[in-house]
Scaffold this motif. Structure first.
Motif, PDB file in Angstrom:
ATOM      1  N   TYR A 362      36.356 -44.517  12.762  1.00  0.00           N
ATOM      2  CA  TYR A 362      35.703 -45.113  11.593  1.00  0.00           C
ATOM      3  C   TYR A 362      34.389 -45.699  12.074  1.00  0.00           C
ATOM      4  CZ  TYR A 362      34.394 -48.402   8.007  1.00  0.00           C
ATOM      5  OH  TYR A 362      33.677 -49.095   7.059  1.00  0.00           O
ATOM      6  N   ARG A 363      33.335 -45.395  11.385  1.00  0.00           N
ATOM      7  CA  ARG A 363      32.027 -45.900  11.821  1.00  0.00           C
ATOM      8  C   ARG A 363      31.281 -46.481  10.631  1.00  0.00           C
ATOM      9  NH1 ARG A 363      28.564 -40.294  12.225  1.00  0.00           N
ATOM     10  NH2 ARG A 363      28.873 -39.728  10.057  1.00  0.00           N
ATOM     11  N   ASN A 364      30.353 -47.319  10.962  1.00  0.00           N
ATOM     12  CA  ASN A 364      29.551 -47.996   9.955  1.00  0.00           C
ATOM     13  C   ASN A 364      28.164 -48.176  10.554  1.00  0.00           C
ATOM     14  OD1 ASN A 364      28.468 -49.834   8.156  1.00  0.00           O
ATOM     15  ND2 ASN A 364      29.669 -51.549   8.944  1.00  0.00           N
ATOM     16  N   ASN A 365      27.234 -47.337  10.147  1.00  0.00           N
ATOM     17  CA  ASN A 365      25.917 -47.312  10.790  1.00  0.00           C
ATOM     18  C   ASN A 365      24.811 -47.622   9.788  1.00  0.00           C
ATOM     19  OD1 ASN A 365      27.259 -46.420  13.023  1.00  0.00           O
ATOM     20  ND2 ASN A 365      26.683 -44.285  12.767  1.00  0.00           N
ATOM     21  N   LEU A 366      24.012 -48.590  10.131  1.00  0.00           N
ATOM     22  CA  LEU A 366      22.822 -48.898   9.341  1.00  0.00           C
ATOM     23  C   LEU A 366      21.611 -48.618  10.220  1.00  0.00           C
ATOM     24  CD1 LEU A 366      21.358 -50.229   6.887  1.00  0.00           C
ATOM     25  CD2 LEU A 366      21.644 -52.405   8.063  1.00  0.00           C
TER      26      LEU A 366
END
Lengths: 785, 339
Positions: A362-366
């Motif tokens: 699971y990734r969350n990239n800004l």
């Protein structure tokens, strides 16, 4: 001469599949009508039945929605018998008896299997088939915030549910903040929810397990479907790469709103002198599965899932006069990727092995990038700023599971799991260039946390007598993180006692441990939500649950059940008053309090899974409480308080009617007691209140969750019209969410007014309610070929 | 057709805006409660203020010049000290003063009787003054524009008890104004002093904060709650129970010098005094400070976080009664380095 036969046990094993598609059937019943001994197929459609002292058997194969078949088997030796069942939805209802996971005959309790075809007929918002929204309609499951996919099972939190897709855990099961779930209905074969009495093979979460199996694909001929709805477009293709040997199932779903938006943005950009402008939001799911059959004893499965959400904006400006170019890119992307390879092998007729290697992320990239390029005295110069904010979790896991049927009375499962977790709480990157000179290229906070988790488990489904059957087992698990090791022995026990041929009594106990927490700011699933492991200060969550109930299977294939449960949970986390978490894991341990909770209730379910009319009626009476009274971590002054989703009454009715192949319709009605909320009832002077600080007032909340919102109820309906064309089946689907436009409470808040008359001021405060969804009609167009 | 489209559009808009509405308050009738406000220090006589709370979901009228909160002036308020001495407070428009300056170690019981109301009470223990030693200060120039004053000190904690502390830096600002006659003779000198608490930051590992930004008003303590008014850290002895802990805090130096505001000359001069105040307090007082600070800092109330519950130790009412004991140490301010 018969003595040797009488003394020897022989085993019949094989696979039960759909005759038309070759799809394996999970939970099909295999029953020797002479001895009364039986079993059910496992998650791979395999069964093993060992019979003692008989020279032949008459095996009856049944499955919901299929014509039963009976085969006579010579048992002078072990036998392999593969069976293909013929689907028949118009079957006489009384002919079908199958041991579904929620039937009275199985020892498992607190579990519900919902046929995928039934899920597809449940009316939902914008007509998007949604597994989790259908699961929310089951007794014992609360839906949380309206429109969201969060599951609150028997008083647990949304982070206490284990979501397994083909055995691979998924950490984020939502799109668009939870309005849609990440499971594409076209790719799914089987959905089973466990709310308690967890079999020992399930570990890692304390409140529920949602076990989802995806389609293998048709092994005889190619088929496909495509659909366009209000929100998304979908395509599904399945067929044999090598006939009856290698199959492919491929599904893709993507929202298309951002694509439609681009021409409008282009027009805006042209008006404003911008050379390029694109922006939007989308999500997609991609499911792919390849199955290869080496032999009747050996199969290989390769599964791939990826699903992402992305909000993005790209701007390009060219200044021809000064020769300058500017670019700006902003992207916020989050989602799951999961892949697994598994190998099934029948070591001998009594022992079946499954080996799995999996990776889930699971990734969350800004990311933000700004670039300016210009020329001066013949030379090109560049200013550039790039910033990134990344977080997530990665798991690499190896798993081996065995099914062992040593005798007709025992079905043993055992196995081991080893998982390497890598938590990435927050990594920030910064790159800065000015006039071709690099000023910074830095990474902050790259403190990845690695943790190891192992599980050993064993369970036996043991028929002690004809009437009494138990499932006893235990899981031994351990979690190692940053020099700390948390071991856990988790006993599980459930049993059923047949009171009559159709009525059974069941009871169960399970102890569960959870080694990770979800840091979330609100009840809405946000991409900033972070998974963090237990630490030296934050201990694993634990739950003990006992349940008991009565189960009755009516001859018209309606299953009735009534269950009572009591559950205690420890080391649960809640944010301290006023604490907020906005995507930063720094210091998170200081922002939360650790406490305990308990929940109890009674659930009633009547479920009809086959026939023209299907559906279920569920009712739950329950209470869910929390108490945080540890020194330094008190909430509500250490006193017990009701949980936010402590809904005392919860009713859900869902009905589907399918009289023929041209038309079907469905209706759903839900009613539940309102959520609780912390509401200030008194206004008191603040610390600095005086004639100088006249407006220093405090809205005083006397206790947490002290107010109950108005009741929630809603009706949804859908109708589907099908027409068989020359090359494809066309379906027009019309659905209406919130049919009678009920304004359900999403949040409540005070609103104050003042009115002065020159002599003084009148102060008035009223209570306001905001609702989310009014009546929402939608239309979908589906082509199936 | 066009009309139909417009009507459909209007209907859709009407449905969306109708998502907010007034609802009836369905709770039990809320009666005004007695609010006790009694924050005291061991160096001053005890004072408590009494008033009635306002039920929020109601309508009321306040005449010009009237108090928003109705003061309680008919209460009989007594203070019992260590179980024996009973003092009766003097009444003044909701303000009740006792002719007693509390001493560390005392156990105080406050009893309030109001005609027609249930008895109200609160207890407070006066904690010992913190043992503060080795107060030192040093100028620290981070860059050519910014000077910081780093103040360090030791606090020795008592073992076997849970202690609660607050740290503040008080600045006493005294301005001397002189008038002269035509001959230059001093005819009048006026002195005015004001006190304020200055913002500071802390890089102490104990406080779980690595901020070095001087202009912050919020500093985290070991339990993660924010300080109140942005100029105070409140914390427990959870990580240094029974030990001496060395603290370091930083304060912007530019306004600690008497010539910063141009007060230098024959007519006016100004002196600045900087004082370190370390207070010990009861658990109730600590929780009140914590929740009060969290309430002030909670910008996302009712949206992203649970509303703050203000801690109360008043039996039968709402509010706080507590006494803190403060050790005050003067902080030397070295000469500033100018670039």
């Amino acid at each position: 001469m018969l003595l040797p036969i009488m003394a020897v046990a022989q085993t019949v094993s094989g696979t039960v599949t759909d005759e038309a598609t070759g799809e394996t059937l999970i939970g099909a019943t295999v029953l020797d009508t002479r001895s009364g001994k039986g079993t059910v197929t496992n998650a791979y459609g395999r069964y093993t039945l060992t019979l003692k002292g008989v020279k032949d058997a008459e095996l009856r194969f049944t499955y919901v929605g299929y014509k039963p078949q009976t085969h006579r088997v010579d048992l002078s030796a072990n036998r392999q018998l593969n069976v293909e069942l013929e689907a028949n939805v118009m079957l006489d209802e009384v002919e079908v008896v199958a041991e579904r996971v929620n039937s009275p005959r199985v020892s498992q309790m607190s579990a519900i299997e919902v046929p995928v075809e039934q899920i597809k007929l449940v009316p939902v918002i914008f007509g998007e088939t949604d597994v989790l929204k259908a699961i929310q309609l089951l007794p014992g499951v609360q839906s949380g915030t309206e429109g969201m996919s969060g599951l609150y099972v028997r008083g647990g939190g949304p982070d206490q549910n284990l979501f397994l897709l083909d055995g691979i855990p998924l950490y984020n099961v939502n799109h668009l903040g939870g309005f849609f779930s990440a499971f594409n209905g076209d790719a799914i074969k089987n959905v089973t929810l466990y709310k308690g009495s967890f079999p020992a093979r399930f570990t890692g979460r304390i409140s529920s397990v949602l076990d989802i199996t995806s389609n293998n694909g048709n092994d005889k001929e190619w088929h496909g479907s495509g659909s366009i709805g209000v929100i998304s477009a979908k395509i599904n293709v399945e067929g044999p790469i090598i006939k009856e040997k290698t199959t492919l199932n491929f599904s893709l779903r993507r929202t298309y709103g951002d694509i439609l938006l681009q021409p409008m943005l282009m027009a805006v950009a042209m008006q404003d002198g911008i050379d390029g402008l694109s922006a939007g939001y989308y999500f997609y799911d991609l499911n792919a599965k390849v199955t290869h059959k080496f032999s009747d004893r050996s199969r290989l499965y390769a599964t791939w899932y990826s699903g992402d959400d992305e909000a993005y904006m790209r701007v390009k400006i060219n200044d021809d006069i000064y020769g300058e170019k500017s670019y700006m890119k902003l992207s916020y992307r989050w989602g799951n990727m999961a892949t697994a390879i598994r190998w099934n092998y029948e070591l001998n007729p009594q022992l079946f092995m499954n080996v799995t290697g999996s990776f889930t992320r699971y990734r969350n990239n800004l990311t933000l990038g700004i670039e300016d390029i210009w020329r001066q005295q013949g030379q090109e110069y560049r200013d550039e700023v790039k910033m990134g904010l990344n977080s997530g979790i990665r798991d690499v896991a190896a798993r081996v599971d065995f099914d062992y049927a040593p005798s007709p009375d025992h079905a043993v499962k055992f196995g081991a799991v080893a998982t390497l977790h890598t938590f990435i709480p927050q990594v920030q990157t910064a790159y800065l260039m000015s006039s071709n000179t690099q000023l910074a290229d830095t990474t902050f906070g790259e403190d990845r946390i690695s943790a190891g988790e192992f599980v050993l488990y064993g369970e036996d489904d043991w028929s002690i007598t004809e009437a009494l059957k138990i499932n006893a087992g235990a899981a031994l698990s351990g979690f190692a993180v940053e020099g700390h090791f948390y071991p856990s022995i988790q006993p599980r026990l459930s049993g059923r006692l047949m009171l009559t041929d159709d009525i059974s009594m069941k009871a169960g106990y399970s102890y569960m441990t959870q080694y990770m927490h979800l840091l979330s700011n609100s009840n809405i699933s946000l991409p900033t939500d972070l998974w963090v492991p237990v630490t030296a200060r934050i201990e694993p969550m634990k739950s003990h649950q006992v349940a008991a109930g009565l189960f009755y299977s009516w001859k018209y294939n309606i299953d009735f059940s009534i269950e009572g449960y009591y559950k205690v949970m420890d080391n649960m986390l809640e944010y301290k008053s006023g604490s907020t978490f906005l995507g930063s894991s720094i210091g998170w341990e200081d922002m939360v309090s650790s406490g305990r909770g308990w929940a109890y209730g009674v659930e009633f379910l009547a479920q009809k899974s086959i026939g023209d009319i299907t559906g279920w009626l569920g009712y739950t009476w329950s209470r869910t409480m929390r108490q945080f009274d540890r020194e330094g971590q008190e909430l509500n002054n250490g006193e017990p308080f009701p949980a936010k989703y402590d809904r005392i009454h919860d009713i859900s009715l869902t009905l589907q009617y399918k009289p023929n192949d041209k038309f079907d319709c469905g209706v759903t009605w839900v009613y539940c007691t309102g959520n609780t909320a912390s509401l200030a009832l008194q206004e008191i002077p603040g610390e600095n209140y005086s004639s100088v600080y006249y407006y220093d007032h405090i809205n005083y909340v006397d206790s947490r969750n002290n107010y109950r919102l108005p009741a929630y109820h809603r009706m949804d309906a859908s109708v589907n019209f099908h027409k068989q064309k020359k090359r494809f089946l066309r379906t027009v689907s019309i659905s209406v969410y919130n049919l009678y436009n009920r304004q359900n409470p999403f949040m409540i808040y005070p609103r104050s007014y003042t009115r002065s008359d020159g002599m003084g001021t009148e102060y008035t405060t009223v209570l306001m309610q905001r609702s989310l969804f009014p009546i929402l009609p939608s239309v979908s167009y589906i082509l199936k070929f | 057709m066009k009309k139909i489209k417009i009507l459909m559009l209007l209907g859709a808009v009407a449905m969306m805006v109708s998502c907010e509405k007034k609802i009836e308050f369905e709770g039990e009738d809320v009666e005004p409660m007695v609010v006790v406000h009694g924050l005291n220090d061991a160096d001053n006589p005890i004072v408590v203020n009494l008033c009635y709370s306002r039920p929020i979901y109601s309508s009321f009228y306040v005449p010009n010049g009237g108090d928003y909160f109705e003061a309680i002036d008919n209460a009989n308020v007594t203070l019992t000290i260590d179980g024996s001495t009973v003092l009766t407070a003097a009444d003044s428009a909701g303000r009740y003063s006792f002719a007693h300056t509390p001493q560390p170690g005392e156990h105080l019981v406050l009893d309030i009787e109001i005609p027609g109301k249930e008895p109200i009470s609160a207890v407070a223990d006066v904690m010992a003054r913190p043992a503060v030693r080795n107060v030192e200060s040093e100028l620290d120039a981070d860059d050519e524009y910014t000077n910081f004053l780093e103040v360090s000190f030791d606090v020795t904690d008592k073992k076997a008890t849970s202690d609660y502390y607050a740290v503040r830096l008080r600045m006493d600002d005294t301005v001397y104004t002189r008038n002269y006659d035509d001959s230059g003779n001093l005819i009048m000198e006026d002195t005015s002093t004001s006190s304020s608490y200055v913002y500071y930051s802390c890089t102490d590992y104990l406080l779980n904060s690595n901020t070095d930004i001087i202009d912050v008003g919020i500093v985290d303590d070991p339990t993660g709650q924010s300080s109140y008014e942005g100029t105070c850290m409140t914390f427990t002895d959870a990580t240094f129970n029974g030990q001496t802990h060395h603290f370091k805090v930083k304060v912007a130096a530019y306004n600690l010098y008497d010539d910063y505001y141009g007060y230098k000359g024959k007519d006016q001069t100004r002196t600045i005094g900087l004082y370190l105040e370390v207070s010990s307090m009861s658990r109730d007082l600590y929780l009140y400070r914590q929740t009060s600070a969290a309430y002030s800092d909670d910008e996302f109330q009712a949206i992203l976080s649970e509303p703050v519950q203000i801690h109360s130790n008043i039996e039968g009412g709402i509010g706080i009664f507590g006494v803190s004991s403060t050790s005050v140490k003067r902080v030397e301010v070295p000469n500033m380095i100018y670039y």
